[in-house]
Design a protein around this motif. Sequence first.
Motif, PDB file in Angstrom:
ATOM      1  N   GLY A  26       0.908  -9.898  -9.275  1.00 15.97           N
ATOM      2  CA  GLY A  26      -0.448  -9.427  -9.540  1.00 15.97           C
ATOM      3  C   GLY A  26      -1.498 -10.251  -8.830  1.00 15.97           C
ATOM      4  N   GLY A  27      -1.300 -11.572  -8.791  1.00 22.93           N
ATOM      5  CA  GLY A  27      -2.260 -12.442  -8.109  1.00 22.93           C
ATOM      6  C   GLY A  27      -2.288 -12.198  -6.611  1.00 22.93           C
ATOM      7  N   LEU A  28      -1.114 -12.010  -6.016  1.00 24.37           N
ATOM      8  CA  LEU A  28      -1.053 -11.751  -4.585  1.00 24.37           C
ATOM      9  C   LEU A  28      -1.738 -10.433  -4.231  1.00 24.37           C
ATOM     10  CD1 LEU A  28      -0.044 -12.400  -1.736  1.00 24.37           C
ATOM     11  CD2 LEU A  28       2.117 -11.297  -2.328  1.00 24.37           C
ATOM     12  N   LEU A  29      -1.478  -9.391  -5.020  1.00 24.61           N
ATOM     13  CA  LEU A  29      -2.100  -8.098  -4.756  1.00 24.61           C
ATOM     14  C   LEU A  29      -3.618  -8.182  -4.923  1.00 24.61           C
ATOM     15  CD1 LEU A  29       0.438  -5.696  -6.519  1.00 24.61           C
ATOM     16  CD2 LEU A  29       0.062  -5.971  -4.055  1.00 24.61           C
ATOM     17  N   TRP A  30      -4.061  -8.923  -5.918  1.00 27.68           N
ATOM     18  CA  TRP A  30      -5.503  -9.051  -6.154  1.00 27.68           C
ATOM     19  C   TRP A  30      -6.169  -9.749  -4.971  1.00 27.68           C
ATOM     20  CZ3 TRP A  30      -8.935 -13.131  -6.599  1.00 27.68           C
ATOM     21  CH2 TRP A  30     -10.191 -12.807  -7.083  1.00 27.68           C
ATOM     22  N   VAL A  31      -5.547 -10.829  -4.484  1.00 27.46           N
ATOM     23  CA  VAL A  31      -6.115 -11.549  -3.344  1.00 27.46           C
ATOM     24  C   VAL A  31      -6.171 -10.643  -2.121  1.00 27.46           C
ATOM     25  CG1 VAL A  31      -5.705 -13.427  -1.715  1.00 27.46           C
ATOM     26  CG2 VAL A  31      -5.461 -13.834  -4.166  1.00 27.46           C
ATOM     27  N   PHE A  32      -5.090  -9.910  -1.865  1.00 23.15           N
ATOM     28  CA  PHE A  32      -5.052  -9.056  -0.679  1.00 23.15           C
ATOM     29  C   PHE A  32      -6.062  -7.920  -0.786  1.00 23.15           C
ATOM     30  CE2 PHE A  32      -3.656  -6.404   2.684  1.00 23.15           C
ATOM     31  CZ  PHE A  32      -2.865  -7.162   3.519  1.00 23.15           C
ATOM     32  N   ALA A  53      -2.125   0.224   1.044  1.00 23.77           N
ATOM     33  CA  ALA A  53      -0.733   0.358   1.483  1.00 23.77           C
ATOM     34  C   ALA A  53      -0.231  -0.939   2.099  1.00 23.77           C
ATOM     35  CB  ALA A  53      -0.613   1.506   2.473  1.00 23.77           C
ATOM     36  N   ARG A  54      -1.081  -1.576   2.908  1.00 22.93           N
ATOM     37  CA  ARG A  54      -0.687  -2.838   3.524  1.00 22.93           C
ATOM     38  C   ARG A  54      -0.496  -3.924   2.467  1.00 22.93           C
ATOM     39  NH1 ARG A  54      -4.556  -3.326   8.941  1.00 22.93           N
ATOM     40  NH2 ARG A  54      -3.579  -1.602  10.104  1.00 22.93           N
ATOM     41  N   ALA A  55      -1.320  -3.906   1.449  1.00 23.98           N
ATOM     42  CA  ALA A  55      -1.207  -4.925   0.395  1.00 23.98           C
ATOM     43  C   ALA A  55       0.153  -4.858  -0.274  1.00 23.98           C
ATOM     44  CB  ALA A  55      -2.317  -4.730  -0.637  1.00 23.98           C
ATOM     45  N   PHE A  56       0.604  -3.659  -0.647  1.00 27.83           N
ATOM     46  CA  PHE A  56       1.900  -3.525  -1.295  1.00 27.83           C
ATOM     47  C   PHE A  56       3.039  -3.796  -0.314  1.00 27.83           C
ATOM     48  CE2 PHE A  56      -0.663  -1.329  -4.444  1.00 27.83           C
ATOM     49  CZ  PHE A  56      -0.058  -1.707  -5.634  1.00 27.83           C
ATOM     50  N   GLY A  91      14.590  -8.727  -7.549  1.00 26.94           N
ATOM     51  CA  GLY A  91      14.970  -7.698  -6.595  1.00 26.94           C
ATOM     52  C   GLY A  91      14.534  -6.310  -7.026  1.00 26.94           C
ATOM     53  N   VAL A  92      14.696  -6.000  -8.309  1.00 26.64           N
ATOM     54  CA  VAL A  92      14.279  -4.690  -8.816  1.00 26.64           C
ATOM     55  C   VAL A  92      12.767  -4.533  -8.703  1.00 26.64           C
ATOM     56  CG1 VAL A  92      14.173  -3.219 -10.857  1.00 26.64           C
ATOM     57  CG2 VAL A  92      16.274  -4.458 -10.329  1.00 26.64           C
ATOM     58  N   MET A  93      12.030  -5.584  -9.023  1.00 23.28           N
ATOM     59  CA  MET A  93      10.572  -5.525  -8.903  1.00 23.28           C
ATOM     60  C   MET A  93      10.159  -5.348  -7.441  1.00 23.28           C
ATOM     61  SD  MET A  93       7.572  -5.464 -10.162  1.00 23.28           S
ATOM     62  CE  MET A  93       7.999  -5.807 -11.873  1.00 23.28           C
ATOM     63  N   THR A  94      10.881  -5.982  -6.526  1.00 25.67           N
ATOM     64  CA  THR A  94      10.593  -5.814  -5.099  1.00 25.67           C
ATOM     65  C   THR A  94      10.735  -4.359  -4.685  1.00 25.67           C
ATOM     66  OG1 THR A  94      11.365  -8.067  -4.636  1.00 25.67           O
ATOM     67  CG2 THR A  94      11.248  -6.536  -2.774  1.00 25.67           C
ATOM     68  N   LEU A  95      11.766  -3.690  -5.204  1.00 32.97           N
ATOM     69  CA  LEU A  95      11.951  -2.268  -4.883  1.00 32.97           C
ATOM     70  C   LEU A  95      10.767  -1.443  -5.349  1.00 32.97           C
ATOM     71  CD1 LEU A  95      13.621   0.173  -3.951  1.00 32.97           C
ATOM     72  CD2 LEU A  95      14.653   0.197  -6.244  1.00 32.97           C
ATOM     73  N   ILE A  99       8.382   0.780  -3.007  1.00 34.09           N
ATOM     74  CA  ILE A  99       8.202   2.219  -3.213  1.00 34.09           C
ATOM     75  C   ILE A  99       6.723   2.569  -3.303  1.00 34.09           C
ATOM     76  CG2 ILE A  99       8.531   4.076  -4.899  1.00 34.09           C
ATOM     77  CD1 ILE A  99      11.282   2.967  -5.481  1.00 34.09           C
ATOM     78  N   THR A 100       5.953   1.710  -3.960  1.00 32.38           N
ATOM     79  CA  THR A 100       4.506   1.936  -4.040  1.00 32.38           C
ATOM     80  C   THR A 100       3.881   1.907  -2.654  1.00 32.38           C
ATOM     81  OG1 THR A 100       4.480   0.883  -6.217  1.00 32.38           O
ATOM     82  CG2 THR A 100       2.367   1.144  -5.109  1.00 32.38           C
ATOM     83  N   HIS A 101       4.334   0.986  -1.818  1.00 40.81           N
ATOM     84  CA  HIS A 101       3.855   0.934  -0.429  1.00 40.81           C
ATOM     85  C   HIS A 101       4.185   2.233   0.305  1.00 40.81           C
ATOM     86  CE1 HIS A 101       3.437  -0.249   3.763  1.00 40.81           C
ATOM     87  NE2 HIS A 101       4.723   0.013   3.952  1.00 40.81           N
ATOM     88  N   ALA A 102       5.432   2.678   0.202  1.00 42.59           N
ATOM     89  CA  ALA A 102       5.845   3.904   0.891  1.00 42.59           C
ATOM     90  C   ALA A 102       5.075   5.120   0.382  1.00 42.59           C
ATOM     91  CB  ALA A 102       7.349   4.109   0.710  1.00 42.59           C
ATOM     92  N   ALA A 103       4.882   5.196  -0.924  1.00 42.96           N
ATOM     93  CA  ALA A 103       4.148   6.328  -1.496  1.00 42.96           C
ATOM     94  C   ALA A 103       2.696   6.324  -1.026  1.00 42.96           C
ATOM     95  CB  ALA A 103       4.223   6.272  -3.020  1.00 42.96           C
ATOM     96  N   SER A 104       2.100   5.140  -0.926  1.00 41.86           N
ATOM     97  CA  SER A 104       0.713   5.053  -0.456  1.00 41.86           C
ATOM     98  C   SER A 104       0.596   5.552   0.980  1.00 41.86           C
ATOM     99  CB  SER A 104       0.231   3.598  -0.548  1.00 41.86           C
ATOM    100  OG  SER A 104       0.297   3.120  -1.881  1.00 41.86           O
ATOM    101  N   VAL A 105       1.561   5.201   1.808  1.00 41.22           N
ATOM    102  CA  VAL A 105       1.548   5.650   3.201  1.00 41.22           C
ATOM    103  C   VAL A 105       1.698   7.167   3.284  1.00 41.22           C
ATOM    104  CG1 VAL A 105       2.812   5.565   5.390  1.00 41.22           C
ATOM    105  CG2 VAL A 105       2.389   3.455   4.111  1.00 41.22           C
ATOM    106  N   LEU A 106       2.645   7.707   2.547  1.00 41.04           N
ATOM    107  CA  LEU A 106       2.882   9.150   2.574  1.00 41.04           C
ATOM    108  C   LEU A 106       1.667   9.923   2.096  1.00 41.04           C
ATOM    109  CD1 LEU A 106       6.557   9.403   1.259  1.00 41.04           C
ATOM    110  CD2 LEU A 106       5.740  10.042   3.524  1.00 41.04           C
ATOM    111  N   ASN A 107       1.071   9.474   1.013  1.00 40.40           N
ATOM    112  CA  ASN A 107      -0.049  10.206   0.423  1.00 40.40           C
ATOM    113  C   ASN A 107      -1.326  10.105   1.252  1.00 40.40           C
ATOM    114  OD1 ASN A 107       1.484  11.058  -1.766  1.00 40.40           O
ATOM    115  ND2 ASN A 107       1.016   9.209  -2.958  1.00 40.40           N
ATOM    116  N   TRP A 108      -1.415   9.119   2.151  1.00 38.89           N
ATOM    117  CA  TRP A 108      -2.620   8.992   2.969  1.00 38.89           C
ATOM    118  C   TRP A 108      -2.444   9.640   4.344  1.00 38.89           C
ATOM    119  CZ3 TRP A 108      -7.558   8.481   3.017  1.00 38.89           C
ATOM    120  CH2 TRP A 108      -8.234   8.101   4.189  1.00 38.89           C
TER     121      TRP A 108
END
Length: 356
Positions: A26-32, A53-56, A91-95, A99-108
């Motif tokens: 959460g902290g990394l995403l907030w900073v980015f 998308a880049r942040a995720f 590892g599961v959280m990384t997935l 997935i959020t990154h990929a979904a953001s790219v697709l939806n934009w």
Amino acid sequence: MSVRYIPVQWNRTKWIYDAVMLAAVGGLLWVFLYVTPDLLAHEKPVSGPIHTARAFGVCAFLMLTVILCMGPLARLDRRFLPLLYNRRHFGVMTLFVAITHAASVLNWYFAFSPLGKYEALLSANDSYGQLAGFPFEVFGMAGLFVLAVMATTSHDFWMKFLTPRLWKSLHYLVYPAYAAIVAHISLGVLQDTQNQTLAWMTGAAAGVVILLHLAAALRELRAGDPATDVRGDWEAVCRVDEISEGLARVARLANGDRVAVFRQAGKLSAIANACAHQNGPLGEGRVIDCLVTCPWHGFQYNVTDGRSPAPFTEMVPTYRLKLSDGIVLVDPMANPPGTYVEPVIVTTAASQERPA
């Protein structure tokens, strides 16, 4: 795997581990998302959805980098061992972040495409003959696919179903997945000549992973398990006084297997060095009341029969031992997992006969 530590259930350690992990993500995403736009205001601006998308994407890459650093760090310094206990959660959280990154790219990028989103993703760029415009998306999809397979099979059910050896081989795909993600980011940066920050960050992170693995491999090479001395049908491990009480001496047999010889309560017992869970080094654990605890995930085994305490059912092979003039000898023919072997009493070393 004891009353005090049960790795297959939730406990206080897991809650703390996951809480720290979620706070860091959460902290990394907030900073980015909220700090870096101001820092990069002088460069070419990007739209909000692209920045999200880049942040995720960056977060998923850094998380995978940390995961790959945990193993060699634990081999170099035992203080990092706790990081391995719940690495599968990481590892599961990384997935999910990926997935959020990929979904953001697709939806934009493909929201208004006349083709379906996935069809457009696969067909929008077919410039495979050039480097600068190479379809870097394929590397991202390959990395995401491997992460999905690893996360899906991270449960112990799959480990038993596939067998630990096959399961571990499958999860070694994390390295080609990491290489694919590095290629995904690097080729993507080539198409953005305005900002090379991600390129430098990706190269530095990959360099750290490579250096740590090389350092761990070099240490294993220099201070690896010594080979036994073949003496007829038996193999010499070491002198009995070289094994400290409550600890083990690990040796490499002539057939390539590794055996851990434990000393506890004035007696010697030997079991295979590889944990039945994820091949963790049992010889690095401490034995208390005949039970050795694997330093990786806490699985326990009785060193006299290689069995986990009830109600757990994991088992490892055992080995026969004997003493000759203070030398610990092991029969290289392993017993079936779970076979009881009478411990060798250290104080009777003087009465042992020298083998032929």
